[in-house]
Design a protein around this motif. Sequence first.
Motif, mmCIF file in Angstrom:
data_model
loop_
_atom_site.group_PDB
_atom_site.id
_atom_site.type_symbol
_atom_site.label_atom_id
_atom_site.label_comp_id
_atom_site.label_asym_id
_atom_site.label_seq_id
_atom_site.Cartn_x
_atom_site.Cartn_y
_atom_site.Cartn_z
ATOM 1 N N ARG A 1 11.610 11.020 -2.059
ATOM 2 C CA ARG A 1 11.231 12.428 -1.940
ATOM 3 C C ARG A 1 11.305 13.073 -3.318
ATOM 4 O O ARG A 1 12.301 12.940 -4.026
ATOM 5 N N LYS A 2 10.239 13.759 -3.678
ATOM 6 C CA LYS A 2 10.207 14.561 -4.896
ATOM 7 C C LYS A 2 10.415 16.012 -4.466
ATOM 8 O O LYS A 2 9.541 16.607 -3.833
ATOM 9 N N GLU A 3 11.574 16.566 -4.783
ATOM 10 C CA GLU A 3 11.910 17.908 -4.324
ATOM 11 C C GLU A 3 11.152 18.981 -5.099
ATOM 12 O O GLU A 3 10.994 18.895 -6.314
ATOM 13 N N ARG A 4 10.680 19.984 -4.350
ATOM 14 C CA ARG A 4 9.936 21.120 -4.923
ATOM 15 C C ARG A 4 8.892 20.631 -5.935
ATOM 16 O O ARG A 4 8.721 21.197 -7.000
ATOM 17 N N HIS A 5 8.181 19.607 -5.560
ATOM 18 C CA HIS A 5 7.249 18.946 -6.470
ATOM 19 C C HIS A 5 5.947 19.726 -6.660
ATOM 20 O O HIS A 5 5.320 19.655 -7.708
ATOM 21 N N VAL A 6 5.553 20.467 -5.634
ATOM 22 C CA VAL A 6 4.308 21.237 -5.698
ATOM 23 C C VAL A 6 4.649 22.713 -5.507
ATOM 24 O O VAL A 6 5.401 23.067 -4.608
ATOM 25 N N LYS A 7 4.073 23.540 -6.368
ATOM 26 C CA LYS A 7 4.270 24.986 -6.248
ATOM 27 C C LYS A 7 2.924 25.635 -5.946
ATOM 28 O O LYS A 7 1.964 25.505 -6.706
ATOM 29 N N PHE A 8 2.875 26.335 -4.822
ATOM 30 C CA PHE A 8 1.643 26.972 -4.391
ATOM 31 C C PHE A 8 1.475 28.342 -5.046
ATOM 32 O O PHE A 8 2.417 28.900 -5.609
ATOM 33 N N GLU A 9 0.281 28.849 -4.917
ATOM 34 C CA GLU A 9 -0.069 30.128 -5.548
ATOM 35 C C GLU A 9 0.800 31.286 -5.062
ATOM 36 O O GLU A 9 1.030 32.242 -5.805
ATOM 37 N N ASP A 10 1.317 31.204 -3.842
ATOM 38 C CA ASP A 10 2.152 32.285 -3.311
ATOM 39 C C ASP A 10 3.621 32.146 -3.721
ATOM 40 O O ASP A 10 4.473 32.914 -3.278
ATOM 41 N N GLY A 11 3.930 31.159 -4.565
ATOM 42 C CA GLY A 11 5.288 30.970 -5.057
ATOM 43 C C GLY A 11 6.142 30.043 -4.217
ATOM 44 O O GLY A 11 7.274 29.739 -4.594
ATOM 45 N N THR A 12 5.631 29.557 -3.086
ATOM 46 C CA THR A 12 6.387 28.624 -2.255
ATOM 47 C C THR A 12 6.205 27.206 -2.782
ATOM 48 O O THR A 12 5.250 26.921 -3.513
ATOM 49 N N TYR A 13 7.124 26.343 -2.391
ATOM 50 C CA TYR A 13 7.121 24.956 -2.850
ATOM 51 C C TYR A 13 6.970 23.998 -1.677
ATOM 52 O O TYR A 13 7.258 24.349 -0.533
ATOM 53 N N SER A 14 6.608 22.785 -2.016
ATOM 54 C CA SER A 14 6.641 21.696 -1.041
ATOM 55 C C SER A 14 7.217 20.471 -1.719
ATOM 56 O O SER A 14 6.896 20.179 -2.872
ATOM 57 N N VAL B 1 0.870 -1.175 0.000
ATOM 58 C CA VAL B 1 0.000 0.000 0.000
ATOM 59 C C VAL B 1 0.908 1.226 0.000
ATOM 60 O O VAL B 1 1.853 1.309 0.788
ATOM 61 N N CYS B 2 0.625 2.168 -0.900
ATOM 62 C CA CYS B 2 1.477 3.348 -1.088
ATOM 63 C C CYS B 2 0.667 4.635 -1.002
ATOM 64 O O CYS B 2 -0.548 4.636 -1.214
ATOM 65 N N LEU B 3 1.374 5.720 -0.747
ATOM 66 C CA LEU B 3 0.755 7.041 -0.706
ATOM 67 C C LEU B 3 1.805 8.089 -1.008
ATOM 68 O O LEU B 3 3.005 7.810 -0.975
ATOM 69 N N GLU B 4 1.338 9.288 -1.306
ATOM 70 C CA GLU B 4 2.213 10.449 -1.443
ATOM 71 C C GLU B 4 1.656 11.536 -0.540
ATOM 72 O O GLU B 4 0.436 11.698 -0.419
ATOM 73 N N VAL B 5 2.554 12.255 0.140
ATOM 74 C CA VAL B 5 2.141 13.264 1.112
ATOM 75 C C VAL B 5 3.109 14.440 1.045
ATOM 76 O O VAL B 5 4.304 14.258 0.838
ATOM 77 N N PHE B 6 2.580 15.651 1.216
ATOM 78 C CA PHE B 6 3.448 16.828 1.245
ATOM 79 C C PHE B 6 4.380 16.725 2.451
ATOM 80 O O PHE B 6 3.952 16.365 3.552
ATOM 81 N N ALA B 7 5.642 17.062 2.252
ATOM 82 C CA ALA B 7 6.644 16.940 3.311
ATOM 83 C C ALA B 7 6.343 17.846 4.503
ATOM 84 O O ALA B 7 6.768 17.559 5.621
ATOM 85 N N HIS B 8 5.604 18.926 4.292
ATOM 86 C CA HIS B 8 5.271 19.824 5.403
ATOM 87 C C HIS B 8 4.077 19.332 6.232
ATOM 88 O O HIS B 8 3.788 19.888 7.281
ATOM 89 N N ASN B 9 3.421 18.271 5.803
ATOM 90 C CA ASN B 9 2.232 17.758 6.499
ATOM 91 C C ASN B 9 2.667 16.787 7.610
ATOM 92 O O ASN B 9 2.454 15.583 7.533
ATOM 93 N N GLU B 10 3.289 17.350 8.631
ATOM 94 C CA GLU B 10 3.875 16.541 9.700
ATOM 95 C C GLU B 10 2.837 15.711 10.444
ATOM 96 O O GLU B 10 3.118 14.585 10.857
ATOM 97 N N ILE C 1 7.130 9.977 -0.806
ATOM 98 C CA ILE C 1 6.535 8.725 -1.249
ATOM 99 C C ILE C 1 6.685 7.770 -0.078
ATOM 100 O O ILE C 1 7.790 7.573 0.439
ATOM 101 N N MET C 2 5.564 7.177 0.351
ATOM 102 C CA MET C 2 5.591 6.267 1.485
ATOM 103 C C MET C 2 4.927 4.953 1.100
ATOM 104 O O MET C 2 4.062 4.926 0.218
ATOM 105 N N GLY C 3 5.338 3.877 1.753
ATOM 106 C CA GLY C 3 4.747 2.585 1.446
ATOM 107 C C GLY C 3 4.818 1.637 2.624
ATOM 108 O O GLY C 3 5.582 1.846 3.573
ATOM 109 N N GLN C 4 4.021 0.593 2.524
ATOM 110 C CA GLN C 4 4.003 -0.460 3.527
ATOM 111 C C GLN C 4 3.618 -1.769 2.848
ATOM 112 O O GLN C 4 2.658 -1.829 2.080
#
Length: 166
Positions: free
Chosen positions: A144-157, A119-128, A161-164
């Motif tokens: 880890r996919k670096e700077r994979h998501v870019k938000f409207e304010d120009g910041t990235y996350s 079972v796998c998932l992907e989660v934003f690294a900031h979602n502690e 990638i997680m699995g079990q």
Amino acid sequence: MIIREARIEDAKALLKHAKKVYGEGRNLLTAPEEFKVTVEQEVQWLKDNMEKGHLTLVAEQNSNIVGMLNATKGSRKRVKHICMFGISIQEEHCNNGLGSKMIHRLLVWAKEDKDIEKVCLEVFAHNERAIHVYEKLGFKVEGRKERHVKFEDGTYSDELIMGQFV
């Protein structure tokens, strides 16, 4: 709180839930203004998931859907042993074990499926908060996919990638 498999008649309530969680923060990939699914499209999505043997769970409180988990089995021969899942819970219902209960139900379902091994998932690294739950339930960071998501304010996350294995 009731956790159960989604039904076709949940389509409208699932859309209401999705609109609420998309508007609550930065932990989902879809921006609120991008979500334009119709009831008819949601009904078709539910039917397709059921036909393919995927799992869609809802968490229901007082006849309102407050959480949803969708697990999709691999459709190609070489990834048939994998399922990917995503989960969304309305903020006011977080931090009470609901996510853990829904994921536990997913893991039981996956173990009972003759094809699923992982079972796998992907989660934003900031979602502690979410990462803590996943690790508590036995998931491990596999990449880890670096700077994979870019938000409207120009910041990235970054995205983890997680699995079990089940």
